[in-house]
Scaffold this motif. Structure first.
Motif, short mmCIF file in Angstrom:
data_model
loop_
_atom_site.label_atom_id
_atom_site.label_comp_id
_atom_site.label_asym_id
_atom_site.label_seq_id
_atom_site.Cartn_x
_atom_site.Cartn_y
_atom_site.Cartn_z
N ALA A 189 16.80 -0.09 -15.05
CA ALA A 189 17.37 -0.21 -16.39
C ALA A 189 16.61 0.65 -17.39
CB ALA A 189 17.36 -1.68 -16.84
N GLU A 190 15.27 0.71 -17.24
CA GLU A 190 14.46 1.54 -18.14
C GLU A 190 14.82 3.01 -18.00
OE1 GLU A 190 10.28 0.55 -17.47
OE2 GLU A 190 10.22 -0.06 -19.56
N ALA A 191 15.05 3.47 -16.77
CA ALA A 191 15.39 4.88 -16.56
C ALA A 191 16.74 5.21 -17.19
CB ALA A 191 15.41 5.19 -15.07
N LEU A 192 17.72 4.32 -17.05
CA LEU A 192 19.02 4.56 -17.67
C LEU A 192 18.90 4.57 -19.19
CD1 LEU A 192 21.46 2.46 -15.45
CD2 LEU A 192 21.26 4.95 -15.58
N ARG A 193 18.04 3.68 -19.74
CA ARG A 193 17.84 3.70 -21.19
C ARG A 193 17.21 5.02 -21.63
NH1 ARG A 193 16.73 -2.07 -20.63
NH2 ARG A 193 14.50 -1.70 -20.34
N ALA A 194 16.27 5.52 -20.84
CA ALA A 194 15.62 6.79 -21.18
C ALA A 194 16.63 7.93 -21.14
CB ALA A 194 14.47 7.07 -20.20
N VAL A 249 11.21 13.45 -6.48
CA VAL A 249 9.84 12.93 -6.62
C VAL A 249 9.73 11.42 -6.47
CG1 VAL A 249 9.25 14.84 -8.17
CG2 VAL A 249 9.94 12.65 -9.16
N THR A 250 10.86 10.69 -6.59
CA THR A 250 10.75 9.23 -6.54
C THR A 250 10.30 8.75 -5.16
OG1 THR A 250 11.86 7.16 -7.09
CG2 THR A 250 13.14 8.77 -5.85
N LYS A 251 9.53 7.67 -5.15
CA LYS A 251 9.04 7.11 -3.89
C LYS A 251 9.67 5.75 -3.58
CE LYS A 251 4.58 9.46 -4.31
NZ LYS A 251 3.11 9.31 -4.46
N GLY A 252 10.53 5.29 -4.47
CA GLY A 252 11.13 3.97 -4.28
C GLY A 252 12.63 4.06 -4.16
N PRO A 253 13.29 2.92 -4.02
CA PRO A 253 14.75 2.91 -3.89
C PRO A 253 15.48 3.15 -5.21
CG PRO A 253 13.92 0.67 -3.87
CD PRO A 253 12.72 1.56 -3.88
N ILE A 292 15.21 5.12 -9.17
CA ILE A 292 14.53 6.10 -10.04
C ILE A 292 14.01 5.37 -11.27
CG2 ILE A 292 14.95 8.07 -11.55
CD1 ILE A 292 16.95 9.08 -9.42
N THR A 293 12.74 5.59 -11.58
CA THR A 293 12.09 4.97 -12.73
C THR A 293 11.87 6.00 -13.82
OG1 THR A 293 9.84 5.48 -12.00
CG2 THR A 293 10.85 3.48 -11.10
N PRO A 294 11.52 5.56 -15.04
CA PRO A 294 11.24 6.54 -16.10
C PRO A 294 10.15 7.53 -15.72
CG PRO A 294 11.47 4.37 -17.05
CD PRO A 294 11.48 4.18 -15.56
N GLU A 295 9.18 7.09 -14.92
CA GLU A 295 8.08 7.98 -14.52
C GLU A 295 8.56 9.11 -13.62
OE1 GLU A 295 6.74 4.55 -16.32
OE2 GLU A 295 7.94 4.60 -14.45
N ASP A 296 9.73 8.95 -12.98
CA ASP A 296 10.28 10.00 -12.12
C ASP A 296 11.01 11.07 -12.92
OD1 ASP A 296 9.46 8.63 -9.79
OD2 ASP A 296 11.25 7.38 -9.84
N LEU A 297 11.33 10.78 -14.17
CA LEU A 297 12.11 11.70 -15.00
C LEU A 297 11.22 12.76 -15.62
CD1 LEU A 297 14.34 9.04 -16.79
CD2 LEU A 297 14.99 10.48 -14.85
N PRO A 298 11.78 13.90 -16.02
CA PRO A 298 10.98 14.94 -16.68
C PRO A 298 10.28 14.40 -17.92
CG PRO A 298 13.12 15.81 -16.06
CD PRO A 298 13.18 14.34 -15.80
N PRO A 299 9.08 14.90 -18.23
CA PRO A 299 8.29 14.35 -19.34
C PRO A 299 9.00 14.34 -20.68
CG PRO A 299 6.96 15.84 -18.00
CD PRO A 299 8.37 15.96 -17.50
N GLU A 300 9.82 15.35 -20.96
CA GLU A 300 10.46 15.41 -22.27
C GLU A 300 11.44 14.25 -22.48
OE1 GLU A 300 12.87 18.19 -19.57
OE2 GLU A 300 10.75 17.70 -19.93
N ILE A 301 11.98 13.71 -21.40
CA ILE A 301 12.92 12.60 -21.52
C ILE A 301 12.17 11.33 -21.89
CG2 ILE A 301 14.60 11.18 -20.27
CD1 ILE A 301 15.30 13.73 -18.71
N ASN A 302 11.01 11.11 -21.29
CA ASN A 302 10.21 9.95 -21.64
C ASN A 302 9.66 10.05 -23.05
OD1 ASN A 302 10.26 8.18 -19.36
ND2 ASN A 302 9.24 9.78 -18.23
#
Length: 474
Positions: free
Chosen positions: A345-350, A373-377, A379-389
């Protein structure tokens, strides 16, 4: 106004005092149903679905494993939490391998119970959202690759379909990355010319000295290197559609000849005086303001009016944010990693908070990077490009260096998402400050926070705060 129903939790334990304890801990936030043993739980599961099931492992008759198997058979999205004594932890780990979400070991802290149930509910919600997104994607309005269910995309689909049936010149305008070539292909495929060639050329990518030859062709010996006669793109597109992308980059001398070709419906190859008749529909595109280019003397006025028969403006992604989750899931489905199920949910919000200056093309690249780059099932905000976070930090008030929330940035998010994001940002900031204060010592930090050490560990893991990053050198 009706009150939203509470999430449902089924508590299964053969000891009444344990069931009552869970009901006291969870009763304010959840609708709790009790079952005195595995058989009662299975009977409950046969008649209704629950969001979360909390079950003891050791029970007479049907045990926690039987309950887990029944849940996974009837309602795979329901999250199961096992309760076990310390000596039975290996069994709990085995249950997790079979699909349980997590386990609680006795004695447990009430805060830990509330946190684990909340996280299990969040996982169920994310799974439900992923399923809904996939279902929406399957039926999302789409016109030959132009995907989106927003009002802006509905209007665009209708206009392109209508324009396609008329054999008129079309000028597509819009920012870089909005999908102008897809729109041109849609016009071609919806038109009576669909069975004929679609030829695309990026005018800005052609060397100035070769533009005329590429468009109109050349005779043998017309210039150095012209060892044979070659038809141009107009002739290649005969009967079909010629897509002239970034037409605002054409040199002025070529604009004169293009205007004549459109007017006379014929071309002359470089090095010849013979005209060749061509039956071509031209669709042009540009990210420039051609009327301003005309005023500046960089684009011919007569060509501008010849191209500007029907103008179609493609909306930027920031003006159709409701399409972002669908597009993100679409690009994820094409990424070739089926084990990556979706987004948190955090990644979609980002993603929704970002302005996307590069539009759909930038979103596609961001998803491709995240999948890589994701290691889990998920995608988290940490997997997104820095400018998006960085954008999300500004929108939610996170304390990135020099970042402050503004009314404009907050207004880009729905109320609930803005509040959730702000809460997450404050939680992360608090945990970082706590670790900084105690030099990464979780035991001392837990005492200050007023919670059990294991509860604090879970919070640190949830918010991605690493205690080892704060340990002081001796």
């Amino acid at each position: 106004m009706s009150t939203p129903s509470k999430p449902s939790v089924l508590v299964v334990d053969d000891k009444e005092n344990m069931r009552k304890l869970f009901s006291r801990i969870l009763g304010d936030a959840y609708a709790v149903t009790e079952a005195a043993d595995g058989e009662q739980a299975i009977a409950q599961l046969s008649s209704r679905a629950f969001d979360v099931v909390v079950t003891d492992i050791q029970m007479p008759g049907a045990d926690g494993f039987a309950v887990l198997r029944e849940v996974k058979h009837r309602a795979p999205e329901t999250q199961v939490i096992l309760v076990t004594a310390y000596a039975s932890i290996p069994k709990a780990v085995e249950a997790i391998k079979e699909g349980a979400y997590d386990y609680l070991s006795k004695p447990f802290d009430p805060d830990e119970v509330a946190l684990v149930v909340a996280r299990a509910l969040e996982k169920r919600r994310q799974g439900h959202e992923a399923t809904n997104l996939k279902a929406r994607l399957a039926v999302a309005p789409e016109l030959h690759g132009l995907l989106g269910g927003s009002a802006a995309m509905h209007a665009l689909h209708g206009l392109l379909s209508q324009v396609a049936t008329r054999d008129l010149t079309v000028l597509l305008t819009g920012e870089t990355g909005t999908g102008k070539e897809l729109a041109a292909r849609a016009v071609h495929r919806e038109s009576p010319r669909a069975a004929k060639p679609f030829v695309a050329v990026n005018c800005g990518a052609l060397p100035a000295e070769l533009v005329e030859s590429e468009l109109f062709g050349h005779a043998k010996g017309a210039f150095t290197g012209a060892t044979a006669a070659k038809p141009g793109l107009f002739e290649e597109a005969h009967g079909g559609t010629l897509f002239l992308d970034e037409i605002g980059d054409l040199p002025l001398p070529v604009q004169v000849k293009l205007n004549r070709a459109l007017q006379e419906k014929e071309v002359r190859r470089v090095g010849t005086t013979t005209a060749v008749k061509v039956d071509v529909r031209v669709v042009a595109a540009t990210h420039r303001d051609l009327s301003a280019e005309v005023s500046a003397g960089r684009f011919r006025e007569d060509l501008y009016y010849r191209l500007n028969v029907v103008t179609v403006q493609l909306p930027p992604l920031r003006e159709r944010r409701e399409d972002i989750p669908l597009l993100a899931m679409h690009f994820l489905s094409r990424a070739g990693r089926p084990e990556v199920e979706g987004f948190t949910a955090e990644a979609l919000r980002a993603l929704a908070a970002h302005d996307w200056p590069g539009n759909v093309r930038q979103l596609e690249n961001a998803v491709a990077r995240a999948v890589a780059v994701t290691k889990g099932p998920r995608i988290t905000p940490e997997d997104l490009p820095p400018e998006i976070n960085t954008t999300r930090a500004a929108a939610t008030g996170a304390t990135a260096p020099g970042v402050r929330a503004t009314s404009d940035s907050l207004a880009k998010l729905p109320y609930r998402e803005a509040v959730d994001g702000a809460r997450d940002a404050v939680s992360r900031e608090y945990l970082s400050a706590l670790m900084q204060e105690f030099g990464g010592n979780v035991t001392h930090a837990a005492e200050r926070a007023g919670m059990e050490r294991e509860s604090l560990h879970r919070l640190l893991k949830r918010y991605g705060v690493r205690s080892e990053d704060f340990k002081r050198s001796e």
